[in-house]
Design a protein around this motif. Structure first.
Motif, PDB file in Angstrom:
ATOM      1  N   LEU A 116      47.678 -49.044  35.988  1.00 32.23           N
ATOM      2  CA  LEU A 116      47.430 -50.167  36.622  1.00 32.23           C
ATOM      3  C   LEU A 116      48.853 -50.732  37.412  1.00 32.23           C
ATOM      4  CD1 LEU A 116      45.184 -52.295  34.319  1.00 32.23           C
ATOM      5  CD2 LEU A 116      44.744 -51.323  36.559  1.00 32.23           C
ATOM      6  N   GLY A 117      48.716 -51.627  38.138  1.00 33.40           N
ATOM      7  CA  GLY A 117      50.115 -52.429  38.598  1.00 33.40           C
ATOM      8  C   GLY A 117      50.836 -52.006  39.697  1.00 33.40           C
ATOM      9  N   CYS A 145      53.637 -46.051  43.392  1.00 36.69           N
ATOM     10  CA  CYS A 145      54.749 -46.890  43.688  1.00 36.69           C
ATOM     11  C   CYS A 145      54.585 -48.197  42.935  1.00 36.69           C
ATOM     12  CB  CYS A 145      55.246 -47.003  45.300  1.00 36.69           C
ATOM     13  SG  CYS A 145      55.458 -45.482  46.256  1.00 36.69           S
ATOM     14  N   TYR A 146      55.642 -48.826  42.264  1.00 37.00           N
ATOM     15  CA  TYR A 146      55.802 -50.010  41.598  1.00 37.00           C
ATOM     16  C   TYR A 146      57.027 -50.629  42.119  1.00 37.00           C
ATOM     17  CZ  TYR A 146      52.631 -48.077  37.857  1.00 37.00           C
ATOM     18  OH  TYR A 146      51.519 -47.632  37.587  1.00 37.00           O
ATOM     19  N   ALA A 152      60.214 -53.255  33.523  1.00 33.48           N
ATOM     20  CA  ALA A 152      59.165 -53.712  32.534  1.00 33.48           C
ATOM     21  C   ALA A 152      57.729 -53.727  33.077  1.00 33.48           C
ATOM     22  CB  ALA A 152      59.281 -55.276  32.245  1.00 33.48           C
ATOM     23  N   THR A 153      57.560 -53.778  34.234  1.00 34.27           N
ATOM     24  CA  THR A 153      56.283 -53.544  34.890  1.00 34.27           C
ATOM     25  C   THR A 153      55.503 -52.294  34.714  1.00 34.27           C
ATOM     26  OG1 THR A 153      56.458 -55.442  36.549  1.00 34.27           O
ATOM     27  CG2 THR A 153      54.764 -53.692  37.113  1.00 34.27           C
ATOM     28  N   VAL A 154      56.481 -51.273  35.228  1.00 27.29           N
ATOM     29  CA  VAL A 154      56.165 -49.853  34.903  1.00 27.29           C
ATOM     30  C   VAL A 154      56.052 -49.477  33.451  1.00 27.29           C
ATOM     31  CG1 VAL A 154      56.907 -47.646  35.640  1.00 27.29           C
ATOM     32  CG2 VAL A 154      57.532 -49.446  36.920  1.00 27.29           C
ATOM     33  N   GLU A 155      56.739 -49.873  32.564  1.00 29.54           N
ATOM     34  CA  GLU A 155      56.667 -49.558  31.149  1.00 29.54           C
ATOM     35  C   GLU A 155      55.181 -50.006  30.540  1.00 29.54           C
ATOM     36  OE1 GLU A 155      60.104 -51.136  29.324  1.00 29.54           O
ATOM     37  OE2 GLU A 155      61.458 -49.982  30.198  1.00 29.54           O
TER      38      GLU A 155
END
Length: 146
Positions: free
Chosen positions: A89-90, A65-66, A71-74
């Motif tokens: 990551l992230g 889960c993000y 943009a973070t997932v991309e």
């Protein structure tokens, strides 16, 4: 692994609208390897990336889960190499119980170190206050009292 966000020479930015849409999972297909298809699913308060075994329509083996920030997932997906790296990551929550293990994880030992349930490395600091995994790891590191 063939991520649809990758070219032969390097990874490239992608747009969701360019990716195939899976009607059953109601998500975008990011790519696949020998065991799984990887999909991006919009959920109420987050974005989830899932690893679905080929031919399975009942569940997924791994999920992350993000924050609801494309943009973070991309960025995480564009940088991830599922052949050598266990997890992207992230993410802030692993939505499945067992961590994923990359088939060639020995090629990137620095990346594939133990993580807490919130995605941070155990040897670092978790961004979640009072993370139980971080507390347990610190307890194990303490010398035993006599």
């Amino acid at each position: 692994m063939h991520l649809l966000t990758a070219t032969a020479d390097r990874r490239r930015p992608f747009r969701l609208s360019d990716l195939p849409y899976d009607e059953h999972w109601e998500g975008y297909v990011l790519g696949q390897d020998d065991e799984h298809r990887y999909l991006w699913i919009w959920q109420g308060f987050n974005i989830r990336v899932i690893a679905v075994p080929h031919g399975d329509t009942t569940g997924y083996d791994h999920a992350w889960c993000y924050p609801r920030d494309p943009a973070t997932v991309e960025a995480a997906i564009e940088q991830w190499d599922p052949a050598t790296e266990d997890e992207p990551l992230g993410w802030h929550k692993r939505a499945t119980t067992k961590p994923r293990r990359a088939p060639h994880r020995d090629r990137d030992r620095a990346y594939n170190q133990p993580r807490c349930r919130h995605g941070d490395y155990l040897h670092g600091t978790c961004r979640t206050v009072n993370c139980p995994d971080e507390r347990d790891d610190r307890r194990r590191a303490l010398p035993e009292s006599v």
